[in-house]
Design a protein around this motif. Structure first.
Motif, mmCIF file in Angstrom:
data_model
loop_
_atom_site.group_PDB
_atom_site.id
_atom_site.type_symbol
_atom_site.label_atom_id
_atom_site.label_comp_id
_atom_site.label_asym_id
_atom_site.label_seq_id
_atom_site.Cartn_x
_atom_site.Cartn_y
_atom_site.Cartn_z
ATOM 1 N N ALA A 276 0.834 -1.191 0.000
ATOM 2 C CA ALA A 276 0.000 0.000 0.000
ATOM 3 C C ALA A 276 0.875 1.249 0.000
ATOM 4 N N ARG B 153 -7.639 0.458 -5.211
ATOM 5 C CA ARG B 153 -8.535 0.489 -4.060
ATOM 6 C C ARG B 153 -7.872 1.336 -2.981
ATOM 7 N N ALA B 154 -8.680 2.014 -2.205
ATOM 8 C CA ALA B 154 -8.156 2.908 -1.167
ATOM 9 C C ALA B 154 -8.654 2.456 0.193
ATOM 10 N N ARG B 155 -7.834 2.663 1.209
ATOM 11 C CA ARG B 155 -8.216 2.380 2.592
ATOM 12 C C ARG B 155 -7.333 3.221 3.510
ATOM 13 N N TYR B 156 -7.668 3.248 4.784
ATOM 14 C CA TYR B 156 -6.904 4.025 5.755
ATOM 15 C C TYR B 156 -6.034 3.078 6.585
ATOM 16 N N GLU B 157 -4.763 3.387 6.671
ATOM 17 C CA GLU B 157 -3.838 2.507 7.371
ATOM 18 C C GLU B 157 -2.635 3.299 7.863
ATOM 19 N N GLN C 156 -5.772 8.191 10.372
ATOM 20 C CA GLN C 156 -4.797 7.385 9.658
ATOM 21 C C GLN C 156 -4.704 7.857 8.205
ATOM 22 N N LYS D 65 -4.517 7.835 4.152
ATOM 23 C CA LYS D 65 -5.159 7.049 3.111
ATOM 24 C C LYS D 65 -4.072 6.402 2.258
ATOM 25 N N TYR E 88 -3.148 3.459 -1.013
ATOM 26 C CA TYR E 88 -3.692 2.946 -2.272
ATOM 27 C C TYR E 88 -2.921 1.698 -2.687
ATOM 28 N N THR F 192 -5.982 -3.039 -7.703
ATOM 29 C CA THR F 192 -7.003 -4.087 -7.682
ATOM 30 C C THR F 192 -6.552 -5.217 -8.597
#
Length: 250
Positions: free
Chosen positions: A40, A71-75, A86, A88, A90, A93
């Motif tokens: 990521a 795809r995106a998420r917070y980590e 946190q 963002k 990427y 996919t």
């Protein structure tokens, strides 16, 4: 009363949209950087990879997410939880982009041939196994479409309307020549069909015949009707068809 199935996005249109998203240089380079990273990536890292601001990078990254390429998420990088929001991140996919104009589905043909090889019976030769595998797959696809759309009883006109809508997915480019006749303007297996027409066109005919059986369309059959540059099969009620056409299921 049965309702029409919901409209679905055209896979070819989706692929073209994805390619158009990658036409912008910074966006394409960030996408390549993230794919190569194998982890990521934060907005700051993506921005630095192409030398643009974090804000502009965020704009491009969101475009790639909307196109289904990222795809995106917070980590929290490194797995250490910190106070506050946190960042963002990427990651790519599993989307694969293939654009063919006109549409081609060589992977379907390859999959059918693989099924034939893996399931060939003692009383079959390779060609017979290929025809059987194609008919079985078509029937499965038709049964799945019937389960999805729940159309009720399908006579020739409603049945062809359902087929017209669904065969778009396979790249056949169906055109309604009359209320009871559907012409398929594109061969999804070209140019391989030209190399082995008896095999490939026979499998195509078996696949479409099986599809009609699985969908339970009454009074419609797939008949060989080759035209230059088009699919070798036509779907129709049989009215006005040439007498030497092969009946459905052969």
């Amino acid at each position: 009363m049965a309702s029409d199935p919901p409209a679905q996005a055209d896979p070819a249109d989706s692929a073209i949209d994805s390619v158009s998203v990658l036409s912008e240089d910074s966006r394409r380079r960030m996408f390549a950087f993230i794919r190569r990273a194998r982890r990521a990536v934060t907005r700051d890292e993506a921005a630095a990879s192409v030398g643009i601001s974090r804000k502009l990078a965020a704009f491009h990254l969101d475009k790639l997410v909307d196109a289904g390429l990222l795809r995106a998420r917070y980590e929290t990088p490194g797995g250490t939880r910190k106070v506050g929001r946190q960042p963002k991140v990427y990651e790519p996919t599993d989307a694969q982009i293939t654009v063919n104009i006109p549409d081609r589905h060589h992977e379907l043909l390859a999959d059918l041939l693989l099924d034939a090889v893996l399931t060939e019976r003692a009383d079959e030769n390779a060609t017979q196994a290929a025809m059987r595998a194609a008919a079985e797959r078509g029937r499965q696809e038709g049964e799945a479409a019937r389960h999805e759309t729940r159309p009720g009883r399908l006579g020739p006109e409603r049945g062809l309307t359902t087929c017209e809508r669904l065969l778009e997915r396979y790249g056949y480019e169906p055109v309604r020549e009359s209320p009871t006749r559907l012409r398929l303007r594109n061969c999804p297996f070209h140019p391989l069909a030209a190399k082995a027409p008896d095999l490939v066109c026979g499998m195509n005919h078996a696949f479409l015949s099986g599809y009609l059986d699985g969908l339970q369309v009454n009074g419609v059959r797939a008949v060989p009707a080759p035209e230059p540059g088009e699919c070798c099969v036509r779907l129709g009620s049989g009215d006005g068809e040439p007498a030497d056409e092969t009946p459905r299921g052969h």
